[in-house]
Design an enzyme around this catalytic site. Structure first.
Site, PDB file in Angstrom:
ATOM      1  N   HIS A 193       0.844  -1.194   0.000  1.00 49.21           N
ATOM      2  CA  HIS A 193       0.000   0.000   0.000  1.00 49.21           C
ATOM      3  C   HIS A 193       0.880   1.244   0.000  1.00 49.21           C
ATOM      4  O   HIS A 193       2.084   1.189   0.279  1.00 49.21           O
ATOM      5  CB  HIS A 193      -0.961   0.012   1.204  1.00 49.21           C
ATOM      6  CG  HIS A 193      -0.311   0.113   2.550  1.00 49.21           C
ATOM      7  ND1 HIS A 193       0.111   1.309   3.099  1.00 49.21           N
ATOM      8  CD2 HIS A 193      -0.025  -0.840   3.480  1.00 49.21           C
ATOM      9  CE1 HIS A 193       0.602   1.098   4.299  1.00 49.21           C
ATOM     10  NE2 HIS A 193       0.553  -0.202   4.561  1.00 49.21           N
ATOM     11  N   CYS A 241       4.299  -4.134   6.452  1.00 48.05           N
ATOM     12  CA  CYS A 241       3.776  -3.930   5.104  1.00 48.05           C
ATOM     13  C   CYS A 241       4.865  -3.414   4.166  1.00 48.05           C
ATOM     14  O   CYS A 241       5.942  -3.014   4.596  1.00 48.05           O
ATOM     15  CB  CYS A 241       2.613  -2.950   5.121  1.00 48.05           C
ATOM     16  SG  CYS A 241       1.099  -3.636   5.819  1.00 48.05           S
TER      17      CYS A 241
END
Length: 354
Positions: free
Chosen positions: A129, A142
């Site tokens: 992301h 992430c």
């Protein structure tokens, strides 16, 4: 009436405020394609989907390099700086498939933090992301991408896309340090098993390995090789001779123009003659529409049987990338681990790493 109007205005301003609260990370425009992945500064990225307009997509994230590489139909279409998991929150290596996509996702455990263009990799909280890019690992697991690059990747990525996360310790060298061609299969994430041409073998042509799909051709003057991909699978390769070999060809991308259609086997009519036209790359937009230079094309000498076998498959939309960079992998190394993405029992996996 006044109260309804005031409420409407309040809601409107509230929406603007919420939208404005989503940060924008990284550069807003693609860096020129002349900048190599290793030369990118934090937040920079290159996006060139015209290298392969269609075909299966795979993303390779190098934890060692702090870079992400996007491939379509086996050919590099984009690369970007990233920031992965910091100490204590390391991003796991292995082969993943995207489980969910959410353009406007916000964290349920990190103060409603914005996680735009989320593509979930594990139910335990690892995802691609848009996020902060300080130039080193800083996330809670992430893979942070520049906002504009994350948006472009999100747009073309199918749900279930293969994502490989690699590093020097746990991955083959050509996967941890990928190049212009995908080092892994777009479906399985495994390393391709295509052997090199052996001594005395001038070329190889095996269209039956991929009966249909888009065609992409890559010419490397460094390796003196031409590789052909269809639907993400290598179906041919050949040795080549470069006349006036000390003079580079440069980096160019061409596409075949025309409106004729191939038959069920992927072959064009015998009377069809492919017409090559240059497409623009970031930093080289003026190249768009220019014809291939016959004198430069004549410098590349290929085995006549290979030309005869491949030419009927040059349907409109076929792309040709010319580069002076090497494309053949150097070594292999350790094997990759395939990560099991089985959803946990209960809430379906709401944990997020951020």
């Amino acid at each position: 009436m006044f109260r309804r109007l005031a409420l409407a205005l309040l809601l409107s301003f509230g929406g603007v405020e919420a939208e404005a609260s989503t940060p924008f990370w990284g550069d807003r425009e693609s860096t020129t394609s002349d900048v190599t992945p290793s030369e990118l500064e934090p937040g920079q990225w290159v996006w060139m989907p015209q290298n392969a307009p269609s075909g299966p997509i795979v993303v390779v994230v190098s934890l060692t390099e702090q870079l992400a590489y996007a491939y379509r139909n086996g050919v590099l279409i984009g690369y970007s700086t990233v920031s992965t998991g910091k100490k204590g929150y390391q991003t796991p290596t292995g082969v993943f498939t995207t489980l969910q996509k959410d353009k406007d996702h916000r964290s349920s455990i990190y103060n409603n933090a914005a996680m735009p263009y989320t593509q979930r990799l594990t139910w335990g909280g690892v995802a691609l992301h848009a996020g902060g890019l300080p130039g080193y690992p800083s996330s809670h697991g992430c893979v942070h991408l520049p906002s504009a690059f994350a948006a472009d990747l999100f747009e073309v990525s199918p749900l279930g896309m293969t994502v490989v996360v690699a590093d020097d310790a746990d991955s083959p060298a050509d996967v941890a340090h990928p190049g212009l061609l995908s080092p892994v299969d777009a479906t399985t994430g495994a390393e391709p098993t295509v052997p090199r041409l052996h001594t005395g073998e001038a070329y190889r042509w095996q269209p039956e390995l991929a009966p249909g799909g888009p065609l992409s051709i890559v010419v490397s003057t460094a390796d003196r090789r031409v590789l052909v991909y269809r639907n993400g699978v290598e179906i041919g390769r050949t040795r080549m001779v470069l006349k006036d070999g000390d003079r580079p060809l440069g980096t160019h991308v061409y596409t075949v123009l025309g409106d004729a259609e191939a038959d069920a086997t992927g072959r064009m009519p015998a009377s069809y003659e492919p017409r090559w036209s240059a497409v623009s790359l970031p930093g080289h937009e003026a190249d768009a529409g220019l014809p291939m230079d016959p004198a430069e094309a004549a410098r590349v000498v290929l085995p006549p049987p290979f030309i005869a076998a491949a030419t009927p498959y040059l349907a409109p939309g076929t792309t040709l990338m010319v580069t002076d960079a090497p494309i053949l992998p150097s070594t292999t190394g350790v094997e990759m681990t395939v990560v099991t993405n089985t959803p946990p029992e209960g809430d379906g996996g709401a944990a997020e790493a951020n």
